[in-house]
Design an enzyme around this catalytic site. Structure first.
Site, PDB file in Angstrom:
ATOM      1  N   LEU A   2       0.799  -1.128   0.002  1.00 62.25           N
ATOM      2  CA  LEU A   2       0.022   0.010  -0.050  1.00 62.25           C
ATOM      3  C   LEU A   2       0.794   1.315  -0.081  1.00 62.25           C
ATOM      4  CD1 LEU A   2      -2.892  -1.124   2.462  1.00 62.25           C
ATOM      5  CD2 LEU A   2      -3.140  -0.269   0.046  1.00 62.25           C
ATOM      6  N   GLN A  52      -3.952  -5.808  -8.210  1.00 62.70           N
ATOM      7  CA  GLN A  52      -4.331  -6.465  -6.671  1.00 62.70           C
ATOM      8  C   GLN A  52      -5.744  -5.690  -6.186  1.00 62.70           C
ATOM      9  OE1 GLN A  52      -1.870  -7.235  -2.661  1.00 62.70           O
ATOM     10  NE2 GLN A  52      -0.937  -6.031  -4.310  1.00 62.70           N
ATOM     11  N   CYS A  82      -3.234  -9.187   3.404  1.00 65.79           N
ATOM     12  CA  CYS A  82      -2.788  -7.968   4.032  1.00 65.79           C
ATOM     13  C   CYS A  82      -3.577  -7.932   5.474  1.00 65.79           C
ATOM     14  CB  CYS A  82      -3.235  -6.848   3.302  1.00 65.79           C
ATOM     15  SG  CYS A  82      -2.667  -5.190   4.001  1.00 65.79           S
ATOM     16  N   LYS A 121      -3.720 -13.980  -3.477  1.00 68.56           N
ATOM     17  CA  LYS A 121      -2.359 -13.898  -2.577  1.00 68.56           C
ATOM     18  C   LYS A 121      -2.959 -14.102  -0.841  1.00 68.56           C
ATOM     19  CE  LYS A 121       1.540 -11.087  -1.792  1.00 68.56           C
ATOM     20  NZ  LYS A 121       1.587 -11.101  -0.243  1.00 68.56           N
ATOM     21  N   GLY A 194       8.101 -13.892   0.883  1.00 72.01           N
ATOM     22  CA  GLY A 194       8.423 -13.504   2.301  1.00 72.01           C
ATOM     23  C   GLY A 194       9.964 -13.883   2.455  1.00 72.01           C
ATOM     24  N   GLY A 195      10.554 -12.872   2.522  1.00 70.17           N
ATOM     25  CA  GLY A 195      12.208 -12.944   3.211  1.00 70.17           C
ATOM     26  C   GLY A 195      12.985 -13.255   2.131  1.00 70.17           C
ATOM     27  N   GLY A 215       9.178  -8.253  -3.024  1.00 71.05           N
ATOM     28  CA  GLY A 215       8.546  -7.110  -2.565  1.00 71.05           C
ATOM     29  C   GLY A 215       9.388  -6.115  -2.088  1.00 71.05           C
ATOM     30  N   ARG A 216       9.547  -5.989  -0.883  1.00 68.44           N
ATOM     31  CA  ARG A 216      10.539  -4.940  -0.217  1.00 68.44           C
ATOM     32  C   ARG A 216      11.826  -4.869  -0.307  1.00 68.44           C
ATOM     33  NH1 ARG A 216       6.063  -5.605   2.071  1.00 68.44           N
ATOM     34  NH2 ARG A 216       4.862  -3.631   3.064  1.00 68.44           N
TER      35      ARG A 216
END
Length: 324
Positions: A2, A52, A82, A121, A194-195, A215-216
């Site tokens: 977001l 999404q 989320c 997701k 994830g990770g 993602g991040r």
């Protein structure tokens, strides 16, 4: 993601990889149906791109899927992962893992009305519903409705007691559970999230599952994406340099004609472009100091690049003098 993977961010990331599937930030059905803004705007260069979508009413979800298809999106992804409070209070996001029948109803309604893929997701569990049996029951019911693609964040979500940030870090990663799911459902397309921070880890995961979502890590170190087409998709086209990317994005900034647009709307997504490079700190500092405020620098990216290149030249000269 977001407030992160907006259209400016996605245009930037597309310059680094031609094949990676990009996802929008989550958009709610309420925003699309009742909102005054154009929440579906995107640049044609972004393809392939997935919307999404957050929501729980099957009719609204189908209506929004039609809107997405009409606008040219390549996929609609239902967010069931989320853990944000503003998501939970709206009865969508990770809390829907406790209501697989509701997700299944949305999948069925959407697939009846659109031809583009409808995917999900999700997490591996929520709160006390975190056994494999709970997870597989969710997958069973949603897959029975017609969904054949799941992107799984390999952490459970604590909807009671943890913030969204903590939910990205505190619950332990459980990759074997996602691998177990793929083994149990070989006909489904299973991606893991994830990770995962390196291409080496990505290759390892692809021995167990069908896809990897990052993602991040990509947001923090976006140039990593420039290696993906060759390493993962087998397309060894010319890789643009960081300088190339800066020039492309400066032209992109100059093409924007929205009344409230500022260079920072683009530059904020590029802070990590010189991550782990000489001049990386100078790049971030220049963008932050000169990209915000009432009178931002219109040549923000080029001026920041000049600062970086000067630092890199000085570093190279110093190394040469040491060798000599």
């Amino acid at each position: 993601m977001l407030d992160w993977t907006d259209r400016h961010c996605r245009y930037f990331l597309r310059q680094l990889s031609q094949h990676t599937l990009l996802y929008t930030e989550m958009v709610t059905t309420g925003a699309l149906i009742f909102g005054k803004g154009d929440y579906l705007a995107f640049n044609e260069a972004e393809h392939p791109v997935a919307l999404q979508l957050g929501g729980s009413d099957a009719a609204d979800m189908a209506r929004c899927a039609v809107m997405a298809q009409e606008r040219g999106y390549d996929e609609v992804n239902i967010n069931v992962g989320c853990p944000s409070d503003r998501v939970k209070n709206g009865s969508f996001g990770a809390c829907l893992m406790a209501q697989p029948e509701m997700v299944a109803a949305s999948v069925k309604a959407m697939q009846q009305d659109v031809d583009i893929p409808v995917t999900v997701k999700c997490r591996i569990g929520i709160d006390d519903m975190d056994e494999y049996e709970d997870f597989s029951r969710f997958i069973d019911i949603v897959a029975e409705a017609g969904c054949d693609t799941f992107i799984v964040h390999a952490r459970k979500a604590w909807l009671k007691g943890l913030s969204p940030k903590e939910n990205r870090e505190v619950p332990p990663l459980n990759y074997p559970r996602v691998h177990q799911l793929k083994q149990a459902y070989p006909g489904l397309n299973i991606s893991i999230n994830g990770g995962i921070k390196t291409l080496e880890q990505t290759r390892e995961q692809l021995q167990q599952v069908d896809g990897v979502m990052m993602g991040r890590e990509i947001y923090a170190n976006p140039y990593l994406l420039s290696q993906v087409d060759a390493a993962i998709f087998g397309d060894a086209h010319k890789i643009p340099s960081r300088s190339d990317i800066v020039h492309i994005m400066q032209r992109y900034i100059e093409q924007q004609d929205e009344p409230y647009f500022k260079p920072w709307h683009v530059a904020r997504h590029m802070l990590g472009l010189f991550q782990n490079q000489v001049g990386g700190r100078i790049w971030r500092r220049y963008l932050s100091q000169h990209g915000t405020g009432k009178n931002p620098d219109p040549n923000l990216l080029m001026n920041a690049l000049a600062q970086v290149e000067q630092a890199q030249q000085e570093a190279a000269e110093y190394r040469a003098s040491q060798v000599g």
